[in-house]
Write an enzyme that holds these catalytic residues in place. Structure first.
Site, short mmCIF file in Angstrom:
data_model
loop_
_atom_site.label_atom_id
_atom_site.label_comp_id
_atom_site.label_asym_id
_atom_site.label_seq_id
_atom_site.Cartn_x
_atom_site.Cartn_y
_atom_site.Cartn_z
N ILE A 16 1.93 -68.00 -50.00
CA ILE A 16 2.69 -67.56 -48.83
C ILE A 16 2.59 -68.70 -47.93
CG2 ILE A 16 0.68 -66.23 -48.11
CD1 ILE A 16 2.40 -64.34 -46.26
N ILE B 217 4.31 -70.75 -44.62
CA ILE B 217 5.24 -70.73 -43.45
C ILE B 217 5.45 -71.97 -42.80
CG2 ILE B 217 5.80 -69.72 -41.05
CD1 ILE B 217 5.58 -67.77 -43.02
N ASN C 31 -10.19 -72.41 -45.96
CA ASN C 31 -8.79 -72.05 -45.38
C ASN C 31 -8.88 -70.97 -44.47
OD1 ASN C 31 -6.20 -71.81 -44.57
ND2 ASN C 31 -5.12 -71.65 -46.52
N ASN D 245 -8.08 -70.23 -41.34
CA ASN D 245 -7.04 -69.62 -40.67
C ASN D 245 -6.34 -68.57 -41.44
OD1 ASN D 245 -6.62 -70.72 -38.19
ND2 ASN D 245 -5.20 -72.28 -38.91
N TYR E 87 -5.31 -62.75 -43.31
CA TYR E 87 -5.55 -61.75 -44.39
C TYR E 87 -6.39 -60.70 -43.83
CZ TYR E 87 -3.42 -65.07 -47.41
OH TYR E 87 -2.37 -66.08 -48.10
N LYS F 283 -7.12 -59.65 -40.95
CA LYS F 283 -6.27 -59.20 -39.66
C LYS F 283 -5.20 -58.11 -40.50
CE LYS F 283 -6.99 -61.78 -35.67
NZ LYS F 283 -6.41 -62.91 -34.84
C1 COA Z 1 -1.45 -68.45 -43.17
C2 COA Z 1 -0.22 -68.36 -42.66
C3 COA Z 1 0.67 -67.76 -44.00
C4 COA Z 1 -0.01 -67.26 -41.51
O1 COA Z 1 1.28 -66.94 -41.20
P1 COA Z 1 1.87 -66.97 -39.64
O2 COA Z 1 3.16 -66.59 -39.70
O3 COA Z 1 1.20 -68.37 -39.02
O4 COA Z 1 0.73 -65.97 -39.13
P2 COA Z 1 1.13 -64.92 -38.09
O5 COA Z 1 1.86 -65.44 -36.96
O6 COA Z 1 1.78 -63.58 -38.77
O7 COA Z 1 -0.37 -64.42 -37.70
C5 COA Z 1 -1.03 -65.33 -36.84
C6 COA Z 1 -2.58 -64.89 -36.90
O8 COA Z 1 -2.94 -65.57 -38.08
C7 COA Z 1 -3.80 -66.55 -37.95
N1 COA Z 1 -3.40 -67.88 -38.24
C8 COA Z 1 -3.23 -68.62 -39.25
N2 COA Z 1 -2.77 -69.57 -39.31
C9 COA Z 1 -2.27 -70.06 -38.06
C10 COA Z 1 -1.43 -71.06 -37.46
N3 COA Z 1 -1.26 -72.32 -37.99
N4 COA Z 1 -1.23 -70.91 -36.17
C11 COA Z 1 -1.77 -69.86 -35.36
N5 COA Z 1 -2.29 -68.85 -36.08
C12 COA Z 1 -2.52 -68.85 -37.25
C13 COA Z 1 -4.42 -66.35 -36.38
O9 COA Z 1 -5.71 -65.72 -36.61
C14 COA Z 1 -3.41 -65.36 -35.89
O10 COA Z 1 -3.98 -64.50 -35.27
P3 COA Z 1 -3.57 -64.02 -33.93
O11 COA Z 1 -2.22 -63.03 -33.92
O12 COA Z 1 -4.60 -63.35 -33.25
O13 COA Z 1 -3.27 -65.15 -32.95
C15 COA Z 1 0.58 -69.37 -42.05
O14 COA Z 1 0.01 -70.09 -40.87
C16 COA Z 1 0.71 -70.70 -43.04
O15 COA Z 1 1.82 -70.87 -44.00
N6 COA Z 1 -0.50 -71.82 -43.22
C17 COA Z 1 -0.32 -72.78 -44.07
C18 COA Z 1 -0.09 -72.42 -45.48
C19 COA Z 1 -1.33 -71.35 -46.05
O16 COA Z 1 -2.64 -71.56 -45.64
N7 COA Z 1 -1.16 -70.46 -46.78
C20 COA Z 1 -1.81 -69.48 -47.46
C21 COA Z 1 -2.23 -69.95 -48.58
S1 COA Z 1 -3.43 -68.95 -49.22
#
Ligand code: COA
Length: 175
Positions: free
Chosen positions: A98, A100, A137, A139, A144, A146
């Protein structure tokens, strides 16, 4: 809250777009935390057109783009049955990837993809969803947690020549 995204289920037609997105999001997320050699060795195997086409052709895997106003914002890969990278439990679904794009992170798109993954698994009568996430990782681990996932195990993951620890997380689905 109205949905920000539209989902598009992918087929082999989108192989090149998916390849470019997979490579970009992987490097954006992990290049600054790993040795360049390890990233390249891994990417040369994981992110090739034949490899992506093979994954798209697997009937036990599903890929979706998340589109925001027709622009690709990210993607998710779901695995069922034998396509799961571990366990191969027919009552479980794996979220293998997953990602973004950075400009779209933190806008609840990942959360919507996880909600969609839960609905998909429920429709297929799965009992739980699981995934592996790199222990550093933080973040993603928080994201996950949450969204209802808890850590239940760990396994080793080889990135190039670097042996890393992935935490395994799961979410039980209500009947
Ligand atoms: C991890 C990921 C999939 C989360 O998707 P997202 O659309 O950014 O997350 P959401 O907006 O739904 O949720 C945000 C929450 O996730 C967390 N978060 C994770 N990465 C974040 C980022 N780069 N920016 C802001 N919040 C982040 C925060 O705790 C946030 O919590 P909050 O709502 O209290 O602020 C995305 O940030 C991503 O693609 N990260 C890079 C690749 C990765 O690590 N993928 C997972 C591999 S296992």
């Amino acid at each position: 809250m109205p949905s920000l995204i539209r989902l598009k289920k992918l087929s082999i037609i989108e192989a090149e777009e998916l390849l470019a997105l997979s490579r970009k999001t992987f490097f954006d997320a992990f290049a600054h935390l790993n040795r360049p050699d390890d990233m390249q060795v891994y990417a040369r195997k994981a992110f090739t057109l034949p490899q992506i086409k093979q994954e798209l052709s697997n009937a036990d895997s599903e890929f979706y783009f998340a589109l925001v106003e027709n622009e690709i914002a990210g993607y998710i890969k779901l695995n069922f049955n034998n396509s799961q990278t571990e366990f191969q439990d027919s009552e479980a679904m794996e979220i293998e990837r997953i990602y973004i794009l950075q400009n779209y992170q933190g806008k609840r798109i990942g959360g919507e993809l996880l909600d969609f993954a839960s609905q998909t698994a429920k429709l297929k009568s799965m009992k739980y969803i699981w995934l592996g996430v790199w222990e550093h990782n933080t973040n993603a681990i928080r994201f996950y947690q949450k969204n209802g996932f808890t850590i239940f195990s760990s396994h080793q993951f080889i990135l190039g020549n670097d042996e890393q620890t992935d935490l395994l997380m799961r979410k039980q689905l209500e009947a």
